[in-house]
Design a protein around this motif. Sequence first.
Motif, PDB file in Angstrom:
ATOM      1  N   GLY A   1      62.127 113.082  51.274  1.00 25.36           N
ATOM      2  CA  GLY A   1      62.322 111.777  51.894  1.00 25.36           C
ATOM      3  C   GLY A   1      62.473 111.887  53.397  1.00 25.36           C
ATOM      4  O   GLY A   1      61.950 111.057  54.156  1.00 25.36           O
ATOM      5  N   ALA A   2      63.187 112.909  53.839  1.00 24.47           N
ATOM      6  CA  ALA A   2      63.354 113.130  55.275  1.00 24.47           C
ATOM      7  C   ALA A   2      62.015 113.443  55.936  1.00 24.47           C
ATOM      8  O   ALA A   2      61.714 112.938  57.028  1.00 24.47           O
ATOM      9  N   ARG A   3      61.209 114.274  55.279  1.00 25.89           N
ATOM     10  CA  ARG A   3      59.880 114.586  55.829  1.00 25.89           C
ATOM     11  C   ARG A   3      59.013 113.333  55.894  1.00 25.89           C
ATOM     12  O   ARG A   3      58.300 113.111  56.882  1.00 25.89           O
ATOM     13  N   PHE A   4      59.078 112.530  54.851  1.00 24.77           N
ATOM     14  CA  PHE A   4      58.306 111.281  54.824  1.00 24.77           C
ATOM     15  C   PHE A   4      58.720 110.392  55.984  1.00 24.77           C
ATOM     16  O   PHE A   4      57.872 109.798  56.669  1.00 24.77           O
ATOM     17  N   GLN A   5      60.019 110.281  56.220  1.00 25.43           N
ATOM     18  CA  GLN A   5      60.515 109.448  57.314  1.00 25.43           C
ATOM     19  C   GLN A   5      60.016 109.959  58.657  1.00 25.43           C
ATOM     20  O   GLN A   5      59.620 109.180  59.522  1.00 25.43           O
ATOM     21  N   GLY A   6      60.015 111.268  58.844  1.00 24.24           N
ATOM     22  CA  GLY A   6      59.505 111.843  60.084  1.00 24.24           C
ATOM     23  C   GLY A   6      58.041 111.507  60.309  1.00 24.24           C
ATOM     24  O   GLY A   6      57.630 111.139  61.422  1.00 24.24           O
ATOM     25  N   ARG A   7      57.240 111.614  59.245  1.00 28.68           N
ATOM     26  CA  ARG A   7      55.813 111.269  59.355  1.00 28.68           C
ATOM     27  C   ARG A   7      55.635 109.784  59.628  1.00 28.68           C
ATOM     28  O   ARG A   7      54.837 109.384  60.490  1.00 28.68           O
ATOM     29  N   HIS A   8      56.372 108.968  58.890  1.00 31.90           N
ATOM     30  CA  HIS A   8      56.229 107.515  59.008  1.00 31.90           C
ATOM     31  C   HIS A   8      56.596 107.032  60.406  1.00 31.90           C
ATOM     32  O   HIS A   8      55.872 106.216  61.005  1.00 31.90           O
ATOM     33  N   VAL A   9      57.686 107.521  60.935  1.00 38.36           N
ATOM     34  CA  VAL A   9      58.106 107.128  62.284  1.00 38.36           C
ATOM     35  C   VAL A   9      57.051 107.534  63.306  1.00 38.36           C
ATOM     36  O   VAL A   9      56.718 106.768  64.220  1.00 38.36           O
ATOM     37  N   THR A  10      56.515 108.734  63.164  1.00 37.88           N
ATOM     38  CA  THR A  10      55.489 109.201  64.092  1.00 37.88           C
ATOM     39  C   THR A  10      54.262 108.302  64.045  1.00 37.88           C
ATOM     40  O   THR A  10      53.697 107.932  65.089  1.00 37.88           O
ATOM     41  N   GLU A  11      53.838 107.930  62.846  1.00 41.60           N
ATOM     42  CA  GLU A  11      52.667 107.068  62.712  1.00 41.60           C
ATOM     43  C   GLU A  11      52.897 105.696  63.334  1.00 41.60           C
ATOM     44  O   GLU A  11      52.009 105.142  63.987  1.00 41.60           O
ATOM     45  N   ILE A  12      54.104 105.148  63.149  1.00 42.69           N
ATOM     46  CA  ILE A  12      54.424 103.849  63.750  1.00 42.69           C
ATOM     47  C   ILE A  12      54.443 103.954  65.273  1.00 42.69           C
ATOM     48  O   ILE A  12      53.894 103.096  65.984  1.00 42.69           O
ATOM     49  N   ALA A  13      55.072 105.005  65.784  1.00 40.45           N
ATOM     50  CA  ALA A  13      55.147 105.183  67.237  1.00 40.45           C
ATOM     51  C   ALA A  13      53.758 105.354  67.846  1.00 40.45           C
ATOM     52  O   ALA A  13      53.460 104.804  68.917  1.00 40.45           O
ATOM     53  N   ARG A  14      52.896 106.083  67.158  1.00 35.41           N
ATOM     54  CA  ARG A  14      51.529 106.274  67.656  1.00 35.41           C
ATOM     55  C   ARG A  14      50.762 104.955  67.656  1.00 35.41           C
ATOM     56  O   ARG A  14      50.031 104.641  68.612  1.00 35.41           O
ATOM     57  N   ALA A  15      50.927 104.168  66.598  1.00 39.77           N
ATOM     58  CA  ALA A  15      50.233 102.882  66.519  1.00 39.77           C
ATOM     59  C   ALA A  15      50.696 101.937  67.624  1.00 39.77           C
ATOM     60  O   ALA A  15      49.880 101.228  68.235  1.00 39.77           O
ATOM     61  N   LEU A  16      52.000 101.931  67.905  1.00 39.51           N
ATOM     62  CA  LEU A  16      52.515 101.081  68.976  1.00 39.51           C
ATOM     63  C   LEU A  16      51.973 101.510  70.334  1.00 39.51           C
ATOM     64  O   LEU A  16      51.606 100.672  71.164  1.00 39.51           O
ATOM     65  N   ALA A  17      51.915 102.816  70.556  1.00 39.46           N
ATOM     66  CA  ALA A  17      51.395 103.319  71.829  1.00 39.46           C
ATOM     67  C   ALA A  17      49.925 102.958  71.998  1.00 39.46           C
ATOM     68  O   ALA A  17      49.489 102.568  73.095  1.00 39.46           O
ATOM     69  N   SER A  18      49.160 103.051  70.920  1.00 39.48           N
ATOM     70  CA  SER A  18      47.737 102.699  70.983  1.00 39.48           C
ATOM     71  C   SER A  18      47.554 101.223  71.271  1.00 39.48           C
ATOM     72  O   SER A  18      46.676 100.827  72.052  1.00 39.48           O
ATOM     73  N   ALA A  19      48.400 100.386  70.677  1.00 37.54           N
ATOM     74  CA  ALA A  19      48.312  98.945  70.910  1.00 37.54           C
ATOM     75  C   ALA A  19      48.604  98.608  72.365  1.00 37.54           C
ATOM     76  O   ALA A  19      47.956  97.743  72.979  1.00 37.54           O
ATOM     77  N   ARG A  20      49.586  99.287  72.936  1.00 44.59           N
ATOM     78  CA  ARG A  20      49.922  99.038  74.340  1.00 44.59           C
ATOM     79  C   ARG A  20      48.787  99.456  75.254  1.00 44.59           C
ATOM     80  O   ARG A  20      48.492  98.789  76.251  1.00 44.59           O
ATOM     81  N   LEU A  21      48.114 100.547  74.935  1.00 45.50           N
ATOM     82  CA  LEU A  21      46.985 101.000  75.746  1.00 45.50           C
ATOM     83  C   LEU A  21      45.832  99.994  75.673  1.00 45.50           C
ATOM     84  O   LEU A  21      45.177  99.730  76.676  1.00 45.50           O
ATOM     85  N   ARG A  22      45.592  99.433  74.498  1.00 47.27           N
ATOM     86  CA  ARG A  22      44.534  98.434  74.372  1.00 47.27           C
ATOM     87  C   ARG A  22      44.854  97.188  75.165  1.00 47.27           C
ATOM     88  O   ARG A  22      43.976  96.583  75.795  1.00 47.27           O
ATOM     89  N   GLU A  23      46.141  96.795  75.146  1.00 50.89           N
ATOM     90  CA  GLU A  23      46.536  95.609  75.914  1.00 50.89           C
ATOM     91  C   GLU A  23      46.390  95.826  77.407  1.00 50.89           C
ATOM     92  O   GLU A  23      46.053  94.883  78.165  1.00 50.89           O
TER      93      GLU A  23
END
Length: 208
Positions: free
Chosen positions: A184-206
């Motif tokens: 579960g801890a590993r899953f959380q680490g992956r999930h947070v990373t994916e969310i953070a990457r998606a947010l960063a990509s969205a900001r770059l597009r904007e």
Amino acid sequence: MTKVLVLYYSSYGHIEAMAQAVAEGARDAGADVAIKRVPELVPDPVAEKAGYKRDQSADIATVPELADYDAIIFGTPTRFGNMASQMKNFLDQCGGLWFEDKLVGKVGSVFTSTGSQHGGQESTILSFHTVLLHLGMVVVGLPYTYKGQGRMDEITGGSPYGASTLADDGNGGDRQPSSNELDGARFQGRHVTEIARALASARLREAA
């Protein structure tokens, strides 16, 4: 590359072990990961007498460096349903970061440990979320896509609010994180990373 800080406090090593698993998951998702801990407040003689795990390899974090990361995943044991005072003391020094909006839009997530199944896992994480929201962070938990949350064949930590572990074996003895809790801890680490990457990509597009 997404930069992730796993920032924890651990008295007896249970949260330290969970932090390592969180970091593994974040690295698996391609993050540049740092594992650090907050300073100990308990005097050395008291900590030694209480059997604290004092040989932890993680470096001590500084408050200003929190602004350098895209996501911060916090780990703390529970203290009567709230985060440990060592973690709260560290966060109470973030007034400058709050004033300058340095953490606004960054991802924040929390994992914890308790001595028993009903020892405050959910309240510890939820009360921690209040601090993250005041800092302007985007709160991310442990979604039910981690199917280990639904297990009924064993005693296990974990909730939609974040990964967790049980530190007591029920007889006053030490219990280390189970494989399901570490997953579960590993899953959380992956999930947070994916969310953070998606947010960063969205900001770059904007910005383009």
